[in-house]
Scaffold this motif. Structure first.
Motif, PDB file in Angstrom:
ATOM      1  N   SER A 257      12.401  50.484  34.609  1.00 60.05           N
ATOM      2  CA  SER A 257      11.355  51.076  34.076  1.00 60.05           C
ATOM      3  C   SER A 257      11.804  50.811  32.913  1.00 60.05           C
ATOM      4  CB  SER A 257      11.026  52.113  35.290  1.00 60.05           C
ATOM      5  OG  SER A 257       9.947  52.552  34.439  1.00 60.05           O
ATOM      6  N   LYS A 258      12.745  51.445  32.400  1.00 63.80           N
ATOM      7  CA  LYS A 258      13.390  51.645  30.841  1.00 63.80           C
ATOM      8  C   LYS A 258      12.663  50.352  29.798  1.00 63.80           C
ATOM      9  CE  LYS A 258      16.613  55.512  31.295  1.00 63.80           C
ATOM     10  NZ  LYS A 258      18.262  55.808  30.663  1.00 63.80           N
ATOM     11  N   LYS A 259      12.755  49.520  30.937  1.00 60.31           N
ATOM     12  CA  LYS A 259      13.212  48.116  30.235  1.00 60.31           C
ATOM     13  C   LYS A 259      12.275  47.675  30.336  1.00 60.31           C
ATOM     14  CE  LYS A 259      17.725  46.566  31.423  1.00 60.31           C
ATOM     15  NZ  LYS A 259      18.303  45.382  31.708  1.00 60.31           N
ATOM     16  N   ASN A 260      10.675  47.550  31.226  1.00 59.98           N
ATOM     17  CA  ASN A 260       9.113  46.697  31.629  1.00 59.98           C
ATOM     18  C   ASN A 260       8.221  48.139  31.398  1.00 59.98           C
ATOM     19  OD1 ASN A 260      10.087  44.196  32.204  1.00 59.98           O
ATOM     20  ND2 ASN A 260      11.976  45.952  33.498  1.00 59.98           N
ATOM     21  N   THR A 261       8.512  49.200  31.565  1.00 58.40           N
ATOM     22  CA  THR A 261       6.781  50.125  31.625  1.00 58.40           C
ATOM     23  C   THR A 261       6.924  50.591  29.696  1.00 58.40           C
ATOM     24  OG1 THR A 261       7.864  50.947  33.199  1.00 58.40           O
ATOM     25  CG2 THR A 261       6.467  52.378  32.201  1.00 58.40           C
ATOM     26  N   HIS A 262       6.049  50.455  29.744  1.00 57.02           N
ATOM     27  CA  HIS A 262       5.048  50.933  28.527  1.00 57.02           C
ATOM     28  C   HIS A 262       5.012  52.369  28.312  1.00 57.02           C
ATOM     29  CE1 HIS A 262       2.594  47.031  28.101  1.00 57.02           C
ATOM     30  NE2 HIS A 262       3.911  46.628  27.831  1.00 57.02           N
TER      31      HIS A 262
END
Length: 285
Positions: A257-262
């Motif tokens: 999530s840290k890498k992919n969530t805006h």
């Protein structure tokens, strides 16, 4: 540094939420699984009288918050709350308070130790900075009282039964105990229809001859749920056989999530944008 010198956004992440009234804040407490001792509750009462206006609010996520605290008293109330064992909590784009039902320590239907699992989640993830708020819920069985499907990440206790059919007399008692009607008697033998079974474990112990036992129990993990203006139910991701396995999978999800969530994008919306199957393969591949 004194808390009163921090900006509103930084304060909010640590559980201090600006009220509409000038210089007043709501102080939200860290309270995993909604548990608090009688002594701590008495302490919170005295602290609310001293720094607030003598009342507290019980949140929808099993927490407690103290309203009407003056900004100049944030340092003092924080010290007393920490000494009380009920420190300020988390708000804003962080992992929020862990929610759970009582689980098998109190409930007749509970399959898993929800307080134990909730405590592990609290120690591993609580307050971790994220692109957007992340809410966990742990529920003890498929009754789903803690609503794991309505949270960003959820864990539900499940139990797979086993029937020793060679000794079954076909009495049919187990068929009445199954709330999903997933057990039938065919050729004088009880049989589980797995497409109907939701792994609630209600049949275990129902057989007069003790022929239905626990094959294994574990955790069904859900992802991407939310409520609010545009609610959606979370989807089943995978079943884990141990709390350690569940925590390891949740760690992969949090890092993903840290890498992919805006920034500001709810986790479920991120999964929809990336694609659920793509997400699943990257987590479980």
């Amino acid at each position: 540094m004194s808390l009163e010198k921090l900006d509103v956004g930084t304060l909010k992440k640590s559980g201090y939420m600006k009220q509409k009234q000038k210089d007043l804040f709501v102080v939200r407490l860290r309270m995993p699984c909604g548990n608090v001792t009688c002594e701590q509750l008495a302490g919170i009462s005295e602290i609310a009288k001293k720094y607030g206006t003598g009342y507290i609010h019980i949140t929808t996520r099993q927490g407690i918050q103290i309203p009407n605290v003056d900004i100049h008293n944030l340092d003092a109330i924080t010290k007393e709350l920490e000494d009380n064992g009920t420190p300020p909590g988390s708000c804003g784009p962080r992992v929020r308070n862990i929610l759970s039902c009582p689980g098998n320590l109190e409930c007749n239907y509970g399959i898993i130790d929800t307080y134990g699992m909730g405590g592990m989640l609290d120690r591993e993830f609580f307050g971790e900075d994220m692109p957007v708020k992340i809410k966990f819920a742990v529920t003890g069985c498929p009754n789903a009282c803690a609503k794991p499907q309505e949270n960003d990440l959820g864990a539900m206790g499940i139990l797979k039964p086993a029937i020793y059919t060679q000794d079954c007399t076909g009495c049919g008692t187990c068929t009445f105990m199954c709330p999903e009607k997933a057990i039938v008697v065919e050729d004088d033998k009880a049989k589980i229809i797995w497409d109907k079974c939701n792994l609630c474990g209600a049949c275990v112990g129902a057989c007069p001859s003790d022929l239905i036992t626990e094959e294994w129990k574990g955790y069904r993990l859900f992802v991407g749920g939310k409520i609010g203006k545009h609610p959606k139910l979370g989807r089943e991701l995978v079943d884990a056989k141990s709390p350690q396995e569940a925590i390891a999978i949740f760690r992969k999800i949090i890092n993903w999530s840290k890498k992919n969530t805006h920034v500001g994008e709810r986790f479920g919306d991120c999964i929809d944008r990336v694609g659920f199957e793509t997400f699943r393969k990257e987590i479980l591949g």
